[in-house]
Motif scaffolding. Structure first.
Motif, PDB file in Angstrom:
ATOM      1  N   SER A   1     116.680  60.965  47.994  1.00  0.00           N
ATOM      2  CA  SER A   1     117.736  61.458  48.889  1.00  0.00           C
ATOM      3  C   SER A   1     119.075  61.447  48.167  1.00  0.00           C
ATOM      4  O   SER A   1     119.215  60.857  47.085  1.00  0.00           O
ATOM      5  CB  SER A   1     117.822  60.567  50.133  1.00  0.00           C
ATOM      6  OG  SER A   1     118.356  59.300  49.771  1.00  0.00           O
ATOM      7  N   VAL A   2     120.070  62.050  48.779  1.00  0.00           N
ATOM      8  CA  VAL A   2     121.422  62.062  48.228  1.00  0.00           C
ATOM      9  C   VAL A   2     121.939  60.626  48.104  1.00  0.00           C
ATOM     10  O   VAL A   2     122.664  60.302  47.157  1.00  0.00           O
ATOM     11  CB  VAL A   2     122.375  62.955  49.055  1.00  0.00           C
ATOM     12  CG1 VAL A   2     122.646  62.385  50.447  1.00  0.00           C
ATOM     13  CG2 VAL A   2     123.673  63.225  48.308  1.00  0.00           C
ATOM     14  N   GLN A   3     121.536  59.759  49.012  1.00  0.00           N
ATOM     15  CA  GLN A   3     121.936  58.351  48.934  1.00  0.00           C
ATOM     16  C   GLN A   3     121.328  57.688  47.706  1.00  0.00           C
ATOM     17  O   GLN A   3     121.996  56.933  47.008  1.00  0.00           O
ATOM     18  CB  GLN A   3     121.481  57.605  50.185  1.00  0.00           C
ATOM     19  CG  GLN A   3     122.191  58.039  51.444  1.00  0.00           C
ATOM     20  CD  GLN A   3     121.603  57.371  52.658  1.00  0.00           C
ATOM     21  OE1 GLN A   3     120.459  57.588  53.016  1.00  0.00           O
ATOM     22  NE2 GLN A   3     122.390  56.537  53.307  1.00  0.00           N
ATOM     23  N   GLU A   4     120.063  57.967  47.456  1.00  0.00           N
ATOM     24  CA  GLU A   4     119.351  57.320  46.354  1.00  0.00           C
ATOM     25  C   GLU A   4     119.853  57.749  44.985  1.00  0.00           C
ATOM     26  O   GLU A   4     119.753  56.985  44.020  1.00  0.00           O
ATOM     27  CB  GLU A   4     117.846  57.569  46.478  1.00  0.00           C
ATOM     28  CG  GLU A   4     117.251  56.863  47.686  1.00  0.00           C
ATOM     29  CD  GLU A   4     115.837  57.293  47.997  1.00  0.00           C
ATOM     30  OE1 GLU A   4     114.991  56.400  48.221  1.00  0.00           O
ATOM     31  OE2 GLU A   4     115.574  58.520  48.026  1.00  0.00           O
ATOM     32  N   VAL A   5     120.408  58.951  44.891  1.00  0.00           N
ATOM     33  CA  VAL A   5     120.976  59.401  43.610  1.00  0.00           C
ATOM     34  C   VAL A   5     122.484  59.143  43.557  1.00  0.00           C
ATOM     35  O   VAL A   5     123.155  59.539  42.614  1.00  0.00           O
ATOM     36  CB  VAL A   5     120.678  60.895  43.327  1.00  0.00           C
ATOM     37  CG1 VAL A   5     119.182  61.129  43.247  1.00  0.00           C
ATOM     38  CG2 VAL A   5     121.340  61.813  44.335  1.00  0.00           C
ATOM     39  N   GLN A   6     122.994  58.459  44.586  1.00  0.00           N
ATOM     40  CA  GLN A   6     124.416  58.149  44.710  1.00  0.00           C
ATOM     41  C   GLN A   6     125.275  59.404  44.634  1.00  0.00           C
ATOM     42  O   GLN A   6     126.350  59.423  44.030  1.00  0.00           O
ATOM     43  CB  GLN A   6     124.829  57.114  43.655  1.00  0.00           C
ATOM     44  CG  GLN A   6     124.073  55.810  43.823  1.00  0.00           C
ATOM     45  CD  GLN A   6     124.353  54.798  42.747  1.00  0.00           C
ATOM     46  OE1 GLN A   6     124.938  55.099  41.711  1.00  0.00           O
ATOM     47  NE2 GLN A   6     123.926  53.578  42.993  1.00  0.00           N
ATOM     48  N   GLY A   7     124.764  60.466  45.280  1.00  0.00           N
ATOM     49  CA  GLY A   7     125.478  61.732  45.310  1.00  0.00           C
ATOM     50  C   GLY A   7     126.525  61.773  46.409  1.00  0.00           C
ATOM     51  O   GLY A   7     126.601  60.884  47.258  1.00  0.00           O
ATOM     52  N   ASP A   8     127.316  62.814  46.379  1.00  0.00           N
ATOM     53  CA  ASP A   8     128.368  63.016  47.369  1.00  0.00           C
ATOM     54  C   ASP A   8     128.031  64.219  48.238  1.00  0.00           C
ATOM     55  O   ASP A   8     127.119  64.991  47.937  1.00  0.00           O
ATOM     56  CB  ASP A   8     129.712  63.228  46.671  1.00  0.00           C
ATOM     57  CG  ASP A   8     130.184  61.976  45.959  1.00  0.00           C
ATOM     58  OD1 ASP A   8     130.163  60.896  46.581  1.00  0.00           O
ATOM     59  OD2 ASP A   8     130.574  62.074  44.778  1.00  0.00           O
ATOM     60  N   VAL A   9     128.803  64.378  49.306  1.00  0.00           N
ATOM     61  CA  VAL A   9     128.581  65.484  50.234  1.00  0.00           C
ATOM     62  C   VAL A   9     129.917  66.160  50.533  1.00  0.00           C
ATOM     63  O   VAL A   9     130.932  65.490  50.739  1.00  0.00           O
ATOM     64  CB  VAL A   9     127.921  64.993  51.552  1.00  0.00           C
ATOM     65  CG1 VAL A   9     127.776  66.126  52.545  1.00  0.00           C
ATOM     66  CG2 VAL A   9     126.571  64.349  51.260  1.00  0.00           C
ATOM     67  N   LEU A  10     129.875  67.485  50.537  1.00  0.00           N
ATOM     68  CA  LEU A  10     131.024  68.320  50.907  1.00  0.00           C
ATOM     69  C   LEU A  10     130.595  69.162  52.097  1.00  0.00           C
ATOM     70  O   LEU A  10     129.599  69.880  52.016  1.00  0.00           O
ATOM     71  CB  LEU A  10     131.438  69.211  49.735  1.00  0.00           C
ATOM     72  CG  LEU A  10     132.492  70.297  49.981  1.00  0.00           C
ATOM     73  CD1 LEU A  10     133.805  69.698  50.460  1.00  0.00           C
ATOM     74  CD2 LEU A  10     132.706  71.120  48.713  1.00  0.00           C
ATOM     75  N   VAL A  11     131.315  69.047  53.224  1.00  0.00           N
ATOM     76  CA  VAL A  11     130.973  69.771  54.450  1.00  0.00           C
ATOM     77  C   VAL A  11     132.033  70.834  54.728  1.00  0.00           C
ATOM     78  O   VAL A  11     133.217  70.532  54.810  1.00  0.00           O
ATOM     79  CB  VAL A  11     130.874  68.826  55.674  1.00  0.00           C
ATOM     80  CG1 VAL A  11     130.451  69.595  56.916  1.00  0.00           C
ATOM     81  CG2 VAL A  11     129.919  67.680  55.404  1.00  0.00           C
ATOM     82  N   ILE A  12     131.564  72.074  54.889  1.00  0.00           N
ATOM     83  CA  ILE A  12     132.439  73.217  55.163  1.00  0.00           C
ATOM     84  C   ILE A  12     132.046  73.808  56.516  1.00  0.00           C
ATOM     85  O   ILE A  12     130.880  74.109  56.749  1.00  0.00           O
ATOM     86  CB  ILE A  12     132.274  74.314  54.076  1.00  0.00           C
ATOM     87  CG1 ILE A  12     132.471  73.745  52.671  1.00  0.00           C
ATOM     88  CG2 ILE A  12     133.185  75.499  54.362  1.00  0.00           C
ATOM     89  CD1 ILE A  12     133.849  73.247  52.387  1.00  0.00           C
ATOM     90  N   SER A  13     133.011  73.982  57.410  1.00  0.00           N
ATOM     91  CA  SER A  13     132.733  74.637  58.692  1.00  0.00           C
ATOM     92  C   SER A  13     132.500  76.125  58.456  1.00  0.00           C
ATOM     93  O   SER A  13     133.201  76.742  57.640  1.00  0.00           O
ATOM     94  CB  SER A  13     133.899  74.430  59.659  1.00  0.00           C
ATOM     95  OG  SER A  13     135.082  75.006  59.138  1.00  0.00           O
TER      96      SER A  13
END
Length: 152
Positions: free
Chosen positions: A65-77
Motif C-alpha cells: 500500500s501507499v502506507q507501506e512504501v511511505q508514499g504521499d498523496v495529492l488530492v485534486i477536486s
C-alpha cells in the motif's frame, strides 16, 4: 463519490503559476462528489485508498500500500468526473454536487484520508484553475466509485 487513482513517482499542482501541492512517490487522486454522498462513502473511500495494494514488493508484485512504501498523496477536486455525455457533444455536469455541497465533502475526505494514512495529504485548491502534472508509474490508474462498491 468517484475517484481516479494514479500511482505516481511524482505529481504537482499549480494555481496561478504557484505550486500548491506536490509529492514524490505516491498516489495522485482526482476526486468528484455528488449531492448524495455520505460520511460512510467518504470513510469507505479513504480506508480503501489507504490500504490499496498497488505498489511493488521486492518480488515486483503489486502487494504494498501507499502506507507501506511511505508514499504521499495529492488530492485534486474534479467535478468533471461526473460529466454526462449521453446527449449531444457538450458534457453536462448536473450529477456533480454544487460547491456548497462538494467543498465540505472534499475537505472531510482529505481529513479522513489524513487520519487513515497518519500523515498530511497535499491538495489543490477547490474551484481554481489548476495545472496538474504527474509521472504515472506503471502506468497504474484505477477508478473507484462509492455507488459501485460491489465492483471494487
Amino acid at each position: 463519490m468517484r475517484v481516479v487513482i494514479q500511482r505516481v513517482t511524482q505529481a504537482a499542482v499549480e494555481v496561478e503559476e504557484n505550486v500548491k501541492g506536490q509529492i514524490g512517490l505516491g498516489l495522485l487522486l482526482l476526486a468528484g462528489f455528488t449531492a448524495e454522498d455520505t460520511e460512510e462513502d467518504l470513510k469507505w473511500m479513504a480506508a480503501k485508498v489507504a490500504a490499496l495494494r498497488i505498489f511493488s514488493d521486492a518480488d515486483g508484485k503489486m502487494n504494498l500500500s501507499v502506507q507501506e512504501v511511505q508514499g504521499d498523496v495529492l488530492v485534486i477536486s474534479q467535478f468533471t468526473l461526473y460529466a454526462s455525455t449521453k446527449k449531444g457533444n457538450r458534457p453536462s455536469y448536473v450529477n456533480a454536487a454544487p460547491p456548497a455541497v462538494s467543498v465540505p465533502l472534499y475537505e472531510r475526505f482529505v481529513t479522513l484520508l489524513e487520519q487513515a494514512l497518519g500523515k498530511p495529504v497535499q491538495t489543490g485548491e477547490f474551484g481554481a484553475d489548476m495545472k496538474v502534472s504527474l509521472l504515472n508509474d506503471g502506468p497504474v490508474t484505477i477508478v473507484m466509485d462509492t455507488k459501485q462498491k460491489d465492483l471494487f
